[in-house]
Design a protein around this motif. Structure first.
Motif, PDB file in Angstrom:
ATOM      1  N   PHE A   1      -5.980  27.753  21.703  1.00 10.35           N
ATOM      2  CA  PHE A   1      -4.858  28.445  22.325  1.00 10.35           C
ATOM      3  C   PHE A   1      -4.098  29.403  21.520  1.00 10.35           C
ATOM      4  O   PHE A   1      -3.729  30.296  21.854  1.00 10.35           O
TER       5      PHE A   1
ATOM      6  N   GLN B   1       2.156  29.027  31.023  1.00  5.51           N
ATOM      7  CA  GLN B   1       1.042  28.155  31.471  1.00  5.51           C
ATOM      8  C   GLN B   1       0.231  27.773  30.257  1.00  5.51           C
ATOM      9  O   GLN B   1      -0.192  26.540  30.146  1.00  5.51           O
ATOM     10  N   TYR B   2      -0.388  28.541  29.318  1.00 10.01           N
ATOM     11  CA  TYR B   2      -1.127  28.145  28.127  1.00 10.01           C
ATOM     12  C   TYR B   2      -0.511  27.257  27.219  1.00 10.01           C
ATOM     13  O   TYR B   2      -0.922  26.374  26.707  1.00 10.01           O
ATOM     14  N   TYR B   3       0.739  27.559  27.237  1.00  8.55           N
ATOM     15  CA  TYR B   3       1.568  26.842  26.205  1.00  8.55           C
ATOM     16  C   TYR B   3       1.710  25.185  26.683  1.00  8.55           C
ATOM     17  O   TYR B   3       1.665  24.544  25.875  1.00  8.55           O
ATOM     18  N   LEU B   4       2.128  25.089  27.931  1.00  9.51           N
ATOM     19  CA  LEU B   4       2.201  23.706  28.410  1.00  9.51           C
ATOM     20  C   LEU B   4       0.790  23.044  28.473  1.00  9.51           C
ATOM     21  O   LEU B   4       0.692  21.869  28.065  1.00  9.51           O
ATOM     22  N   SER B   5      -0.465  23.843  28.758  1.00 12.62           N
ATOM     23  CA  SER B   5      -1.669  23.328  28.683  1.00 12.62           C
ATOM     24  C   SER B   5      -1.769  22.899  27.459  1.00 12.62           C
ATOM     25  O   SER B   5      -2.662  21.981  27.047  1.00 12.62           O
ATOM     26  N   TYR B   6      -1.460  23.576  26.354  1.00 13.39           N
ATOM     27  CA  TYR B   6      -1.739  23.279  24.794  1.00 13.39           C
ATOM     28  C   TYR B   6      -0.964  22.046  24.466  1.00 13.39           C
ATOM     29  O   TYR B   6      -1.806  21.130  24.022  1.00 13.39           O
ATOM     30  N   TYR B   7      -0.067  21.834  24.840  1.00 17.15           N
ATOM     31  CA  TYR B   7       0.819  20.487  24.826  1.00 17.15           C
ATOM     32  C   TYR B   7       0.120  19.514  25.476  1.00 17.15           C
ATOM     33  O   TYR B   7      -0.197  18.416  24.878  1.00 17.15           O
ATOM     34  N   LEU B   8      -0.173  19.509  26.592  1.00 16.02           N
ATOM     35  CA  LEU B   8      -1.159  18.541  27.432  1.00 16.02           C
ATOM     36  C   LEU B   8      -2.265  18.276  26.881  1.00 16.02           C
ATOM     37  O   LEU B   8      -2.749  17.077  27.334  1.00 16.02           O
ATOM     38  N   SER B   9      -2.947  19.208  26.248  1.00 11.89           N
ATOM     39  CA  SER B   9      -4.401  18.966  25.681  1.00 11.89           C
ATOM     40  C   SER B   9      -4.441  17.938  24.743  1.00 11.89           C
ATOM     41  O   SER B   9      -5.402  17.483  24.269  1.00 11.89           O
TER      42      SER B   9
ATOM     43  N   PHE C   1       4.455  16.933  28.035  1.00 15.76           N
ATOM     44  CA  PHE C   1       4.962  17.885  29.089  1.00 15.76           C
ATOM     45  C   PHE C   1       6.293  18.163  28.794  1.00 15.76           C
ATOM     46  O   PHE C   1       6.963  19.481  28.588  1.00 15.76           O
TER      47      PHE C   1
END
Length: 196
Positions: A84, A118-126, A169
């Motif tokens: 990320f 969107q990458y940022y939120l995906s990073y946290y959710l990962s 999230f």
């Protein structure tokens, strides 16, 4: 219409669609971009510090099996973070060398920033699977007075996934809005001003 008239019409349409950005407007844009770059650097160095601290703490864990599990878990988290942050670094490079001479180049930059949200939120959710793995390690290695039943273990894991998703999230959204969102809004306002 002859060729010269067509060229003139074409040039007028192009100039209307892509207005030039004045030096004063570029300076207004560079201020929020510089603050975003500063926040990105701060976040990068803090993540490095967190991983150094994590690996250091992991070195003192005993027994070896626990140490090995935690080391593999942290190394996996590091791989996800590297993936990320490579995306974030690309945005950082684009922000560092803005060629903001036209409205379209500014529009492209705003689109990249929103994509990185969107990458940022995906990073946290990962990190949700890592929470589950941490819970499994905790359940496995903490000495309990009495063995945990399968139902209690399932409840703990399901609640950690649900709570982890919700917490990560909200944290990701809050963090992004606090350190980047207000600057993006400022740049979008300048874009609307340019469009007029």
């Amino acid at each position: 219409m002859n060729i010269d008239e067509l060229k003139n019409v074409w040039n007028e349409e192009v100039s209307e669609e892509t207005p030039e950005i004045s030096i004063e407007q570029r300076n207004k844009i560079n201020l929020p971009l510089e603050k975003m770059r500063k926040n990105m650097r701060m976040e990068f160095w803090s993540i490095i510090g967190i991983f150094i601290f994590s690996f250091t703490v992991c070195a003192f864990c005993r027994p070896f099996k626990l140490q090995f599990y935690i080391t593999v878990l942290i190394a996996s988290m590091l791989l996800v973070t590297i993936f990320f942050f490579s995306k974030f670094f690309r945005l950082y490079s684009d922000i560092s060398n803005p060629m903001l001479k036209t409205y379209d180049s500014l529009k492209d930059l705003v689109m990249q920033v929103n994509l990185n949200k969107q990458y940022y939120l995906s990073y946290y959710l990962s990190f949700v699977p890592f929470i589950v793995c941490e819970m499994i390690i905790v359940i496995e290695f903490i000495p309990w007075r009495e063995p945990m039943s399968e139902i209690k273990t399932a409840i703990i894991l399901i609640s950690s996934v649900t709570g982890g998703l919700f917490f990560l999230f909200l944290t990701g959204k809050f963090w992004f809005n606090r350190y980047y969102g207000r600057y993006i809004v400022h740049i979008e306002d300048l874009m609307k001003e340019l469009k007029k």
